[in-house]
Design an enzyme around this catalytic site. Sequence first.
Site, PDB file in Angstrom:
ATOM      1  N   ASP A  99      -3.276  -8.056  -4.270  1.00 47.17           N
ATOM      2  CA  ASP A  99      -3.260  -7.234  -5.297  1.00 47.17           C
ATOM      3  C   ASP A  99      -2.983  -7.503  -6.519  1.00 47.17           C
ATOM      4  OD1 ASP A  99      -0.745  -7.487  -4.330  1.00 47.17           O
ATOM      5  OD2 ASP A  99      -0.367  -5.795  -3.617  1.00 47.17           O
ATOM      6  N   ASN A 168       8.121   2.025   1.478  1.00 46.12           N
ATOM      7  CA  ASN A 168       7.379   3.510   2.090  1.00 46.12           C
ATOM      8  C   ASN A 168       6.175   3.065   3.010  1.00 46.12           C
ATOM      9  OD1 ASN A 168       5.206   2.241   0.324  1.00 46.12           O
ATOM     10  ND2 ASN A 168       5.087   3.905  -1.021  1.00 46.12           N
ATOM     11  N   HIS A 170       3.961   0.665   2.755  1.00 45.94           N
ATOM     12  CA  HIS A 170       2.497   0.174   2.327  1.00 45.94           C
ATOM     13  C   HIS A 170       2.459  -1.212   2.609  1.00 45.94           C
ATOM     14  CE1 HIS A 170       4.508  -0.843  -1.945  1.00 45.94           C
ATOM     15  NE2 HIS A 170       4.382  -1.951  -1.193  1.00 45.94           N
ATOM     16  N   GLU A 175      -0.733   2.804  -0.807  1.00 46.91           N
ATOM     17  CA  GLU A 175       0.191   3.917  -0.750  1.00 46.91           C
ATOM     18  C   GLU A 175      -0.161   4.674   0.375  1.00 46.91           C
ATOM     19  OE1 GLU A 175       2.583   2.809  -2.289  1.00 46.91           O
ATOM     20  OE2 GLU A 175       2.579   2.634  -4.191  1.00 46.91           O
TER      21      GLU A 175
END
Length: 273
Positions: A99, A168, A170, A175
Site C-alpha cells: 500500500d 481494527n 485491517h 478497512e
Amino acid sequence: MDLRSRCHPGQSLSVAALPFTVLPCWSGRVQVASDAAVLAERVATSLAQALEADPGRILGLATGRTMEPIYAALVRKLGAWPAQQQADLRRRWRSFNLDEYVGLAAGDPRSFAATMRQQLGDPLGLGQAQLRLPDGRAEDPGQEASHYGQAIADAGVLSLQLLGLGLNGHVGFNEPPCLASAACRCLELSASTREQNSADFGGDPMAGPSLAITLGLAEILQAQRIVLVVSGGGKARILRRLLQDPPDPALPASWLQGHPGAELWVDAAALGA
Ligand code: GLP
C-alpha cells in the site's frame, strides 16, 4: 499462564498451549515467540531462508512498526551472505508493497516508498524498479490502483506475502467492512487507522492522508504463502478475535483463515500473556 517463560528462542508453542480456545483452522499455523525482538529474528530467518531457496521469488511486502525490526534483522542476515550470493539476490530481487498513501510523493519521508527505501532498498542496494509500490502522487489514484494490481498479475504469483495487522483488523489498508473479493483499489482510511498511524504525521490523526491505495484481499489471498506478524499487547484484542471468530467482513484479516498457506507469527504480549 506464563507464556513468556515457555517460549524459548527457536521454540514454538502449539495452539493448545494458548490461554484461550482457538479456531481449528489455525492449528499448526501459529508461531509464538517470547517477545518482539525474538519474533523479528525468527520472521527474518524464515524470509532469508525463502530467499536463499529462490532469490527470484516475488515478495509481497508491508510497512509499519511491526516490520521495522524484521527488515533490520533481514538486512543483517542477508549482509552476512557470501558476496556472490548477495550480488545474485540484488540482481534477481522483485517485490511489491501492499500500500501507499495518496498524495505523498516517493521522496516524502512519510511515504511508504521512502520507508522501504530507507529500511530495505538502500541497505540491500536494490533498484527503484525492483522494490515496487503504488505511486501515491498519480493523477488518478483509482487508475493507478488498477495498473498496480495488473503489474502484479503480469509479474506472476506472489510467492510470499508479509502482513501486519491493523488495530481494527485491517491488512494492507483493507478497512472493515471488506470482502475477500476486494481487489487493488483507492479507498478512504478509517478514523481508527488514521489514529494508529498519526505518529508519522505529528500526532494529529487529521494531518495524515485520508486516502490510500492498497492491494485487496483478492490479490493477497493469491499469494502462495502468507506470513501475518502481530506483536505487542496493543494488538491482543484484535488478535484474539482473529483466532476465535469465523471469517467476517468486519474483520478483514479473518479471510486469511481459509488460505492453506497462511501463517500467524506472534509474540506472547500479542496473545495477552
Ligand atoms: C498500517 C499499514 C499496514 C500495517 C498495519 C500495522 O496501517 N497499512 O500495512 O501492516 O497497519 O501497522 P503497525 O505494524 O505499525 O502496527
